[in-house]
Write a protein that holds these residues in place. Structure first.
Motif, mmCIF file in Angstrom:
data_model
loop_
_atom_site.group_PDB
_atom_site.id
_atom_site.type_symbol
_atom_site.label_atom_id
_atom_site.label_comp_id
_atom_site.label_asym_id
_atom_site.label_seq_id
_atom_site.Cartn_x
_atom_site.Cartn_y
_atom_site.Cartn_z
ATOM 1 N N LYS A 29 -8.044 6.670 -2.902
ATOM 2 C CA LYS A 29 -7.946 6.800 -4.299
ATOM 3 C C LYS A 29 -7.058 6.074 -5.002
ATOM 4 C CE LYS A 29 -8.187 10.107 -7.907
ATOM 5 N NZ LYS A 29 -7.975 11.844 -8.208
ATOM 6 N N GLU A 30 -5.818 5.997 -4.487
ATOM 7 C CA GLU A 30 -4.586 5.513 -4.973
ATOM 8 C C GLU A 30 -4.743 3.715 -4.742
ATOM 9 O OE1 GLU A 30 -3.700 9.459 -4.021
ATOM 10 O OE2 GLU A 30 -4.343 7.695 -2.843
ATOM 11 N N TRP A 31 -5.565 3.203 -4.521
ATOM 12 C CA TRP A 31 -5.871 2.010 -4.226
ATOM 13 C C TRP A 31 -7.118 1.354 -4.851
ATOM 14 C CZ3 TRP A 31 -4.726 2.100 1.527
ATOM 15 C CH2 TRP A 31 -3.399 2.453 1.833
ATOM 16 N N SER A 32 -7.664 2.351 -5.819
ATOM 17 C CA SER A 32 -8.909 1.973 -6.379
ATOM 18 C C SER A 32 -8.912 1.184 -7.666
ATOM 19 C CB SER A 32 -9.724 3.441 -6.542
ATOM 20 O OG SER A 32 -9.149 4.111 -7.438
ATOM 21 N N GLY A 92 1.007 -1.112 0.131
ATOM 22 C CA GLY A 92 0.036 0.038 0.027
ATOM 23 C C GLY A 92 0.759 1.353 -0.018
ATOM 24 N N GLY A 93 2.184 1.182 -0.220
ATOM 25 C CA GLY A 93 2.981 2.650 0.037
ATOM 26 C C GLY A 93 3.298 3.124 -1.195
ATOM 27 N N ASN A 94 3.940 4.054 -0.979
ATOM 28 C CA ASN A 94 4.242 5.169 -2.338
ATOM 29 C C ASN A 94 3.225 5.544 -3.129
ATOM 30 O OD1 ASN A 94 6.956 4.466 -1.354
ATOM 31 N ND2 ASN A 94 7.424 2.950 -2.884
ATOM 32 N N GLY A 136 0.464 4.624 -4.113
ATOM 33 C CA GLY A 136 -0.175 3.504 -4.954
ATOM 34 C C GLY A 136 0.767 2.869 -5.896
ATOM 35 N N GLU A 137 1.994 3.398 -5.918
ATOM 36 C CA GLU A 137 3.065 2.789 -6.981
ATOM 37 C C GLU A 137 3.262 1.339 -6.534
ATOM 38 O OE1 GLU A 137 4.839 2.644 -10.313
ATOM 39 O OE2 GLU A 137 3.644 4.374 -9.528
ATOM 40 N N LYS A 138 3.333 0.937 -5.375
ATOM 41 C CA LYS A 138 3.627 -0.350 -4.754
ATOM 42 C C LYS A 138 2.673 -1.438 -5.439
ATOM 43 C CE LYS A 138 6.479 -0.439 -0.853
ATOM 44 N NZ LYS A 138 6.590 -0.606 0.549
ATOM 45 N N LEU A 139 1.491 -0.883 -5.263
ATOM 46 C CA LEU A 139 0.223 -1.768 -5.848
ATOM 47 C C LEU A 139 0.178 -1.788 -7.099
ATOM 48 C CD1 LEU A 139 -2.330 -3.437 -5.126
ATOM 49 C CD2 LEU A 139 -3.437 -1.210 -5.155
ATOM 50 N N ARG A 140 0.281 -0.867 -7.949
ATOM 51 C CA ARG A 140 0.329 -0.774 -9.490
ATOM 52 C C ARG A 140 1.483 -1.784 -10.012
ATOM 53 N NH1 ARG A 140 0.640 5.657 -9.323
ATOM 54 N NH2 ARG A 140 -1.238 6.138 -8.379
ATOM 55 N N THR A 141 2.766 -1.741 -9.241
ATOM 56 C CA THR A 141 3.729 -2.501 -9.744
ATOM 57 C C THR A 141 3.502 -3.978 -9.551
ATOM 58 O OG1 THR A 141 5.252 -0.628 -9.054
ATOM 59 C CG2 THR A 141 6.344 -2.905 -9.440
ATOM 60 N N SER A 142 2.734 -4.234 -8.508
ATOM 61 C CA SER A 142 2.357 -5.656 -8.059
ATOM 62 C C SER A 142 1.407 -6.255 -9.146
ATOM 63 C CB SER A 142 2.045 -5.903 -6.793
ATOM 64 O OG SER A 142 2.877 -5.406 -5.795
#
Length: 545
Positions: A227-230, A187-189, A191-197
């Motif tokens: 929002k960044e985790w949507s 969940g960090g950065n 939203g970038e971590k989630l997008r990368t995964s």
């Protein structure tokens, strides 16, 4: 069902559909993916599992041999059948339904990590998630995706769990004995971590031969989420996803069309909650993808095998659920007139009743000055008439114990600021009170600071909350007060609450629903009249609510 598993580890809306062209390999027959999300123990409400099973086996399977059944999370919690069995009965039903792909939602962790491990082991298709991992090793806990084969066409399903799972389930489930987080949802950065995964899982699935990639996420589109985790954020910042089956926010979304990183149109779809609709994604013989919702008017029969299984399970506890404990002449509400969850940003008559129950019943366990209850903990309204044991378990289905602690006034003030930080948006962490009243000004921007897990850090600027009174007296920031609430918010960092200077006094002495039942039993139908209207414990500085 002619589906081969290649990778696995231990009404009115129906006519509104969208066609998205794909240039992948086309199937020789339509591939129909039926999905559910946020069933929340709605086993026989609306369409129900028996209706879903009939629709799949007797309607869809007559159209094509290529059918899959998918769930996007939050199935084991939200009703009596879940709380009584800690989700085990739901596992029995889902296995009887023969699900092919399931992604865990945040509420799959509500009964603790040990119970989640039981679910993961006993769910016949297991879970998938590309972003649930060990913080210590960095390794994924579950397989990130699963590929199903429909004739010559391979479809990958990528599981995505909300990073809000930590704050919106039981945070202690993700910690070791020392209180350190040992699990992560990337969940960090911002939203970038989630997008990368997610992108890695999509790329790996494509490399393994997937012709289509369907995301099965428990993220949500808008409302009480980050929002960044949507799901819209994931679609906009990735490529390679052909359609997104979503959950978490209970939205009725036949199709929300967004462009991905490369400009390709991707549909996001979500089917509400409690099986009010069945979601359907079709990959046509022409390669086009269509998403739609199937309403209860289209599912007029039920599968007797599933119906009898549910009936047998319910017989184990039905007599107790029908036991009358009180009565009321008016509705006790959690929703507004449009069906929105009012309790996540406003006081209601039911929240007054519940917090009073906690405060008054606390006298039997040492007593408290105030009671707190988060809006996300209250899951159903009570209709006028008899109040039954089963009604209470629907209202308060969670099994976090009631606790009495002591804390300074400053910690209480900070918690209230945390509670109203999202207003006017909904917030499952919106706190309801007894023994305490306060005013807040929505015109002041929230200055609450959070860490990358959405846990409280500090209030850095002007406060929204003011005029806090405890039992009619102004709050003393240095004085220590006794507080009753459940362990979820007091001890387990639920909804991101952290209470500095907290001292434990009496822990897990009862369930909140037990205290609620005991209080209602003491009230006559005339006593209940004081709860006909909200009592004005939360004042909005003359702002329209």
């Amino acid at each position: 069902m002619l589906v081969k598993t290649l990778k696995i580890k231990k009404n009115f809306l129906n006519s509104y559909n969208i066609l998205i062209s794909s240039f992948e390999k086309t199937p020789d027959e339509d591939i129909i993916i039926l999905y559910t999300n946020d069933v929340h123990c709605g086993i026989n409400e609306s369409i129900g599992y028996a209706g879903l099973s009939y629709y799949r086996d007797k309607v869809v399977s007559k159209k094509t041999p290529y059918v899959a059944l998918v769930d996007a999370g939050d199935h084991v919690q939200g009703g009596t059948i879940g709380s009584i069995s800690k989700g085990k009965y739901i596992m029995d039903i889902m296995n009887a339904m023969n699900y092919d792909v399931v992604t865990p939602g945040n509420h799959e962790f509500d009964y603790g990590m040990e119970q989640f491990q039981y679910f993961a082991k006993n769910l016949s298709c297991s879970y998938i998630s590309c972003n649930f991992r060990s913080s210590e090793t960095g390794n994924l806990i579950l397989e990130p995706y699963k590929i199903l084969e429909f004739g010559e066409v391979k479809v990958a399903f990528v599981g995505i769990s909300t990073p809000d799972s930590i704050a919106k389930s039981v945070p202690s489930a993700f910690m070791n004995k020392e209180g350190d987080f040992i699990f992560s949802f990337d969940g960090g950065n911002a939203g970038e971590k989630l997008r990368t995964s997610v992108q890695k899982a999509v790329n790996d699935a494509r490399a393994e031969g997937a012709d289509y990639v369907i995301a099965v996420g428990h993220l949500g589109e808008k409302g009480d989420i980050t929002k960044e985790w949507s799901s819209p954020d994931i679609v906009k910042h990735t490529n390679g996803i052909d359609a997104f089956i979503d959950g978490h926010t209970h939205e009725v979304t036949p199709s929300l069309i967004l462009q991905n990183k490369e400009g390709k149109f991707v549909p996001i779809t979500q089917s509400g909650s409690k099986l009010n609709y069945i979601g359907q994604v079709t990959i046509g013989k022409d390669g086009q993808i269509k998403t739609e919702l199937i309403g209860p008017d289209q599912v007029t029969f039920r599968d007797e095998r599933i119906y009898k299984l549910i009936e047998k399970i319910e017989l184990n506890y039905k007599e107790k659920l029908n036991e009358k404990i009180g009565e009321v002449r008016f509705d006790l509400n959690i929703l507004d007139k449009d069906g929105n969850r009012l309790i996540r940003k406003n006081e209601t008559n039911l929240t007054n009743l519940i917090t009073d129950a906690l405060l008054i019943e606390s006298k039997n366990y040492g007593g408290a000055d105030i009671a707190l209850c988060n809006g996300g903990n209250i899951r159903a309204s009570i209709r006028a008439g008899d109040i039954t044991y089963g009604d209470i378990l629907k209202v308060l289905p969670f099994t976090n114990g009631a606790c009495i602690v002591e804390m300074p006034g400053q910690a209480i003030l900070d918690a209230l600021e945390m509670s109203v930080r999202k207003y006017p948006e909904s917030n499952g962490g919106f706190l309801h009170t007894a023994g305490l009243t306060y005013t807040f000004n929505p015109n002041i921007p929230s200055s609450v600071e959070l860490d990358d897990k959405n846990m409280f850090i500090a209030v850095s600027g002007e406060r929204r909350v003011n005029n806090v009174l405890i039992n009619g007296e102004p709050i003393d920031l240095e004085k220590r007060y006794k507080v009753i609430a459940d362990s979820y918010i007091l001890l387990e960092r639920g909804d991101g609450f952290i209470f500095e200077g907290l001292t434990e006094i009496n822990l897990n002495f009862a369930l909140p629903n037990e205290l609620f039942i005991n209080y209602i039993k003491k009230l006559s139908i005339d006593d209940m009249e004081k709860y006909r209207k909200p009592q004005g414990r939360i004042i909005y500085n003359d702002m329209e609510r």
